[in-house]
Every structure is written in structure tokens, then in C-alpha cells.
Design a protein around this motif. Structure first.
Motif, PDB file in Angstrom:
ATOM      1  N   ALA A 220     -17.854  11.535 -12.037  1.00  0.00           N
ATOM      2  CA  ALA A 220     -19.321  11.612 -12.092  1.00  0.00           C
ATOM      3  C   ALA A 220     -19.902  10.388 -12.775  1.00  0.00           C
ATOM      4  N   ILE A 225     -21.572  15.110  -9.556  1.00  0.00           N
ATOM      5  CA  ILE A 225     -20.363  15.758  -9.050  1.00  0.00           C
ATOM      6  C   ILE A 225     -20.676  16.692  -7.891  1.00  0.00           C
ATOM      7  N   ASP A 226     -21.931  17.127  -7.774  1.00  0.00           N
ATOM      8  CA  ASP A 226     -22.307  18.084  -6.729  1.00  0.00           C
ATOM      9  C   ASP A 226     -22.115  17.524  -5.326  1.00  0.00           C
ATOM     10  N   LEU A 228     -19.581  16.013  -4.154  1.00  0.00           N
ATOM     11  CA  LEU A 228     -18.176  16.079  -3.762  1.00  0.00           C
ATOM     12  C   LEU A 228     -17.858  17.427  -3.124  1.00  0.00           C
ATOM     13  N   THR A 230     -15.843  20.968  -2.668  1.00  0.00           N
ATOM     14  CA  THR A 230     -15.503  21.923  -3.712  1.00  0.00           C
ATOM     15  C   THR A 230     -14.156  21.621  -4.335  1.00  0.00           C
ATOM     16  N   GLN A 233     -14.391  18.748  -6.668  1.00  0.00           N
ATOM     17  CA  GLN A 233     -15.080  19.103  -7.902  1.00  0.00           C
ATOM     18  C   GLN A 233     -14.126  19.772  -8.883  1.00  0.00           C
ATOM     19  N   THR A 236     -12.016  17.112 -10.414  1.00  0.00           N
ATOM     20  CA  THR A 236     -12.813  16.279 -11.322  1.00  0.00           C
ATOM     21  C   THR A 236     -12.975  16.933 -12.680  1.00  0.00           C
ATOM     22  N   HIS A 237     -13.072  18.251 -12.703  1.00  0.00           N
ATOM     23  CA  HIS A 237     -13.233  18.953 -13.975  1.00  0.00           C
ATOM     24  C   HIS A 237     -12.020  18.797 -14.888  1.00  0.00           C
ATOM     25  N   TYR A 242     -14.618  12.721 -17.165  1.00  0.00           N
ATOM     26  CA  TYR A 242     -15.742  13.544 -16.700  1.00  0.00           C
ATOM     27  C   TYR A 242     -16.403  14.264 -17.857  1.00  0.00           C
ATOM     28  N   THR A 246     -20.194  13.466 -19.046  1.00  0.00           N
ATOM     29  CA  THR A 246     -21.174  14.558 -19.026  1.00  0.00           C
ATOM     30  C   THR A 246     -21.826  14.729 -20.394  1.00  0.00           C
TER      31      THR A 246
END
Length: 288
Positions: A220, A225-226, A228, A230, A233, A236-237, A242, A246
């Protein structure tokens, strides 16, 4: 810290003196929380690095220019095309991307330092010499992590000054971005220190870059990130960058919520795990 020294006895060399311009750096070195890391003598490792770099400050500060160039090109150039066409939570693109670039700069600062750690560990023999002093391997590991975080501090302050001049800082909470950047630096300094202890040759740094580049591009940093899929995402978490970006974005945009505790907590836990593993490896490598 005074730089006055007693006259040397006749026929013996004069003891080295420390330039007064470094007094502040030594003061900052003493303020770091070495005891919280269980590395009370780590301060001396940092002081050695300060002395080593005292005539190389242009090279030390060079890492601050890369994120600033990105900020100019993306925040100003690309931002003029993106603003008004993307949903960035009410922020201009320059404001949005500034947090990502600061987080990436904090990560990269620690990666640059891994080359120095590897050289001292595998080729220079300086850590073996330190092992003959009261400094324990854990002190050496802690000192190198603190030194890497000090590089992050230089980059973060320089970045924030220029970002303010460009008008991409819109919230008073943006001042909190510096301690958040230091926390990102701590997490990555500890993890990359541990990774460096497993490297067998300079070629292994290619593996480190394989890990760092995706983090830089898919955390991000440049876009929400939205956008990308699912599955992307979810991956990425897992990225520590990230969570750092954030948290930076929340304070720099003044949109702090309760999730920031989770993001900061992830960085703290990863940093402590990396330090513990890295310190254990130093014990093994320096006592064999």
C-alpha cells in the motif's frame, strides 16, 4: 562530553580526541534504550560507528534523497494526474504517497546497513575483536540495531522537512510520523540483522532484495490496498511494511483509529523476535 585531555607523557603519542561536533551524536547514543533490549554495552558499538562515519556524512545522508525524488515525481507529477480520479479517503495523492515513501525509506535505511554488518561479521573481524572486550554478542547485536535506527532518524527528519515544504503534511499529528518511522526501522533492522547472520556470501544479498522489492511495491505504498484482488490483500496484510505505512498514513493524514495499536504492535513484536533471533546467532557465530 568534554574533549579536554591531559597532556601526553613525553615520548608517547597523544590520545585521540573527539570533535565537539560529535558530542550531540554521542549524547543521542546514550539515550537509546539498550537495557530494554538486554544490551547495556551496545552504546559503545554505536559510538564506534559514529566515529567511523564522522568524515563520511554525505554518504550517510545520501539515502534521504531517493524517497524525496520519488515524492517529487509521484506526489507532484503523478499526483496532478491522479487527484480527483481516485478514492484516497479525501487526501491528495501527494499526501497519500508521502506516508508510503517515508515507510519505504525507513526500511531501506536498515537494508543499507546490512552490507556493513555482513562485512564486519564475515571479513573485517571487528566483531571478534569486540568479543574480547566486556561487550557480549547481545550487546553487539543491540548496538548495530540502534545504529541502523539512527540512520532511519536522519532520513525521517530530512524527509519530513521537505514534505512540509512541499505542503503534503496537513495534520499536526504528522509529527508522530518520526517515532513511527523509528519503529519501522527497529522491526526491519532486527529482522535484516538476523537474516544477515545466515548469509554465506555477497551473492545472498540478492535473496534479500527479492524479499524487499515486493514489500516496497505491494505494501500500500503507492496505492490503496483495496485495488488489489482479495487473495493479494490477504498476502499484503502479512507485510510488516504494510503495517508501518498504514500507521504512518493515519498520523500524517490525521485519521487515527484504534487499528493503529495493532499496526504498531506488529512492528514491536517483529522487532523483538528479530532481535532475539539475531542475538542468538551472534552468540553462535562469535563463540565458534
Amino acid at each position: 562530553m568534554s574533549t579536554d585531555t591531559a597532556p601526553a607523557p613525553s615520548g608517547s603519542p597523544a590520545p585521540p580526541t573527539v570533535p565537539r561536533r560529535l558530542d550531540l551524536l554521542f549524547l543521542l547514543a546514550r539515550l537509546a534504550p539498550y537495557r530494554l533490549l538486554g544490551a547495556p554495552r551496545g552504546q559503545h558499538v554505536v559510538e564506534r560507528n559514529v566515529l567511523l562515519w564522522r568524515n563520511q556524512w554525505p554518504a550517510l545522508l545520501s539515502g534521504v534523497f531517493e524517497p524525496l525524488l520519488y515524492l517529487l515525481v509521484l506526489g507532484v507529477g503523478v499526483g496532478s494526474l491522479v487527484d480527483g480520479t481516485a478514492d484516497l479517503g479525501g487526501a491528495a495523492y501527494g499526501e497519500f504517497v508521502a506516508a508510503g515513501l517515508l515507510g519505504a525509506a525507513a526500511m531501506n535505511a536498515t537494508v543499507y546497513e546490512t552490507y556493513n554488518v555482513y562485512f564486519k561479521l564475515r571479513h573485517d573481524g571487528i566483531y571478534d575483536a569486540m568479543g574480547a572486550t566486556p561487550a557480549a554478542p547481545r550487546d553487539i547485536a543491540g548496538g548495530e540495531i540502534v545504529w541502523a535506527v539512527s540512520r532511519v532518524a536522519l532520513y525521517a527528519v530530512g524527509f519530513m522537512v521537505v514534505a512540509a515544504a512541499l505542503g503534503v503534511l496537513t495534520s499536526p499529528l504528522a509529527l508522530l510520523a518520526i517515532p513511527v518511522a523509528l519503529l519501522i526501522g527497529f522491526a526491519f533492522a532486527a529482522l535484516t540483522l538476523w537474516a544477515t547472520t545466515h548469509m554465506r556470501s555477497w551473492n545472498d544479498f540478492d535473496l534479500l532484495q527479492i524479499a524487499i522489492v515486493p514489500l516496497f511495491l505491494f505494501s500500500a505504498t503507492f496505492y490503496p490496498i483495496d485495488v488489489l484482488p482479495t487473495w493479494a490483500q490477504v498476502i499484503t496484510h502479512v507485510s510488516p511494511l504494510y503495517h508501518g505505512v498504514t500507521a504512518l498514513r493515519q498520523v500524517m493524514l490525521g485519521q487515527v483509529d484504534a487499528w493503529i495499536v495493532l499496526h504498531l504492535g506488529v512492528l514491536v513484536v517483529l522487532g523483538l523476535i528479530g532481535f532475539r533471533l539475531g542475538a542468538r546467532r551472534f552468540v553462535v557465530l562469535l563463540r565458534t
